[in-house]
Design an enzyme around this catalytic site. Sequence first.
Site, PDB file in Angstrom:
ATOM      1  N   ASP A  29     -62.968  31.727 -23.626  1.00  0.00           N
ATOM      2  CA  ASP A  29     -63.324  32.715 -24.650  1.00  0.00           C
ATOM      3  C   ASP A  29     -62.145  32.945 -25.596  1.00  0.00           C
ATOM      4  OD1 ASP A  29     -64.874  34.541 -25.972  1.00  0.00           O
ATOM      5  OD2 ASP A  29     -64.627  36.142 -24.504  1.00  0.00           O
TER       6      ASP A  29
ATOM      7  N   ASN B   5     -61.994  31.718 -29.017  1.00  0.00           N
ATOM      8  CA  ASN B   5     -61.790  30.742 -30.101  1.00  0.00           C
ATOM      9  C   ASN B   5     -61.941  31.405 -31.475  1.00  0.00           C
ATOM     10  OD1 ASN B   5     -61.681  28.919 -28.041  1.00  0.00           O
ATOM     11  ND2 ASN B   5     -63.626  27.923 -28.480  1.00  0.00           N
TER      12      ASN B   5
ATOM     13  N   ARG C  31     -61.577  34.595 -32.328  1.00  0.00           N
ATOM     14  CA  ARG C  31     -60.458  35.504 -32.631  1.00  0.00           C
ATOM     15  C   ARG C  31     -59.191  34.730 -32.987  1.00  0.00           C
ATOM     16  NH1 ARG C  31     -61.515  38.934 -27.418  1.00  0.00           N
ATOM     17  NH2 ARG C  31     -63.027  37.242 -27.206  1.00  0.00           N
TER      18      ARG C  31
ATOM     19  N   ARG D 179     -64.246  30.039 -38.031  1.00  0.00           N
ATOM     20  CA  ARG D 179     -64.362  30.067 -36.576  1.00  0.00           C
ATOM     21  C   ARG D 179     -64.292  28.668 -35.949  1.00  0.00           C
ATOM     22  NH1 ARG D 179     -66.256  34.380 -33.985  1.00  0.00           N
ATOM     23  NH2 ARG D 179     -67.309  33.075 -32.466  1.00  0.00           N
TER      24      ARG D 179
ATOM     25  N   SER E 112     -73.352  28.657 -23.890  1.00  0.00           N
ATOM     26  CA  SER E 112     -74.333  29.404 -23.094  1.00  0.00           C
ATOM     27  C   SER E 112     -75.703  29.347 -23.770  1.00  0.00           C
ATOM     28  CB  SER E 112     -73.894  30.864 -22.951  1.00  0.00           C
ATOM     29  OG  SER E 112     -74.045  31.532 -24.186  1.00  0.00           O
TER      30      SER E 112
ATOM     31  N   GLU F  11     -77.309  31.850 -24.599  1.00  0.00           N
ATOM     32  CA  GLU F  11     -77.246  32.895 -25.628  1.00  0.00           C
ATOM     33  C   GLU F  11     -76.540  32.394 -26.888  1.00  0.00           C
ATOM     34  OE1 GLU F  11     -76.402  33.374 -22.344  1.00  0.00           O
ATOM     35  OE2 GLU F  11     -78.271  34.414 -21.870  1.00  0.00           O
ATOM     36  N   ASN F  12     -75.666  31.378 -26.733  1.00  0.00           N
ATOM     37  CA  ASN F  12     -74.935  30.871 -27.906  1.00  0.00           C
ATOM     38  C   ASN F  12     -75.852  30.238 -28.955  1.00  0.00           C
ATOM     39  OD1 ASN F  12     -71.980  29.807 -26.003  1.00  0.00           O
ATOM     40  ND2 ASN F  12     -72.365  31.718 -27.115  1.00  0.00           N
TER      41      ASN F  12
ATOM     42  N   LEU G 245     -68.769  38.491 -16.468  1.00  0.00           N
ATOM     43  CA  LEU G 245     -69.144  37.118 -16.113  1.00  0.00           C
ATOM     44  C   LEU G 245     -70.007  36.458 -17.180  1.00  0.00           C
ATOM     45  CD1 LEU G 245     -69.963  37.127 -12.285  1.00  0.00           C
ATOM     46  CD2 LEU G 245     -68.114  35.924 -13.432  1.00  0.00           C
TER      47      LEU G 245
END
Length: 255
Positions: free
Chosen positions: A22, A24, A26, A35, A67, A69-70, A197
Site C-alpha cells: 500500500d 503507491n 501517496r 498515481r 483487489s 475492489e480495485n 486486512l
Amino acid sequence: MLDKSNIKTLKPLPRHVAIIMDGNGRWARRRFMPRIMGHRQGAKTVKEIVTATRELNIPYLTLYAFSKENWSRPAEEVNALMDLLYEYLQQELDELLGKRIRLRAIGEIEALPPKVYDMLLETMEKTAKNYEMQLILALSYGGRSEIIEAAKRFARKCMEGHLSPDDLDEGSFRSFMYAGDVPDPDLIIRTSGEKRLSNFLLFQAAYSELYITSTLWPDFDKQEFLKALNDYRRRERRFGMTSEQILLRCTSSES
Ligand code: FPP
C-alpha cells in the site's frame, strides 16, 4: 517454573510472507506525479522483495497486487495497472525461470483483460515445475468471495453426491480455495501505516503475525523487509495456547 534462559530467542524465518503493498498513490502525490508513477516504482519494489525472498530461502511469498475492489478505481488507473502487470510478467519470466520460482495466482483471474490473463497463464505454465519458491499474486482477489466461492464448490460436490456436509472440516475446506496446498501466511506485512486486512486472506490470516510499517510501498526495500522479518523472529506465536505450553513444546522438540 520453566527456565527460559536456554531457549533461543530468535525464531526461524517465516515460511510464508504475505504483503499488502500500500502507499503507491501517496508516494506519487508527494512528488507531484501521477498515481501510476507510484505503481511503476512499486513494481520495482516487487522485484527487489521477490529477489530478497528467494535469497533468504523463504518458500512462499504472496503479494496483494489487485483487489476485487480495485476494479472501481478510475479506468485510466486500472488500465495502467493492467499494463504494468503485463510488463512485469513479460520482463520477469527469465528471472523466475533462472531462480526456479513458480508463479501462481489467486483471485478471479478470468476477469483480467485477455492479454494479461493469457500472459499470466503462460507464465504459470512455464514456471509450474519450479520448486524453490512460490510467488503468489493476488489478482482481482477478495477474501470474502474466496470463502463464498469455496462454499459453493463444496455445496456442488454435495449435490452431486460426492461429499456430505459431515465431510467438511478446516482441512477439507481449504481444498476448495484458490491455493489450498499453500500454508497459511506466518507473517502479513502492510506498508503505509493503515491497520487493516482489507479483505486479504481472511480465512488464512487466522493466526498470522501482523507487521505494519509507515513506509510507503515504493520506499520499502530489502533493509525494511529484513527489519520486518527480525521483528517476526522475536515474537512468540501461541496459537491460542499459553506461554508455558509453547515453552514445553520447544524444549521437548529440542531434547
Ligand atoms: C495500493 O496502493 C497498491 C495497489 C492497488 C497496486 C499494487 C501494485 C503494484 C505494487 C505494482 C504492480 C504489481 C506487480 C505485481 C508488478 P494505493 O494506490 O492504494 O496507494 P494509496 O493508498 O497511497 O493511494
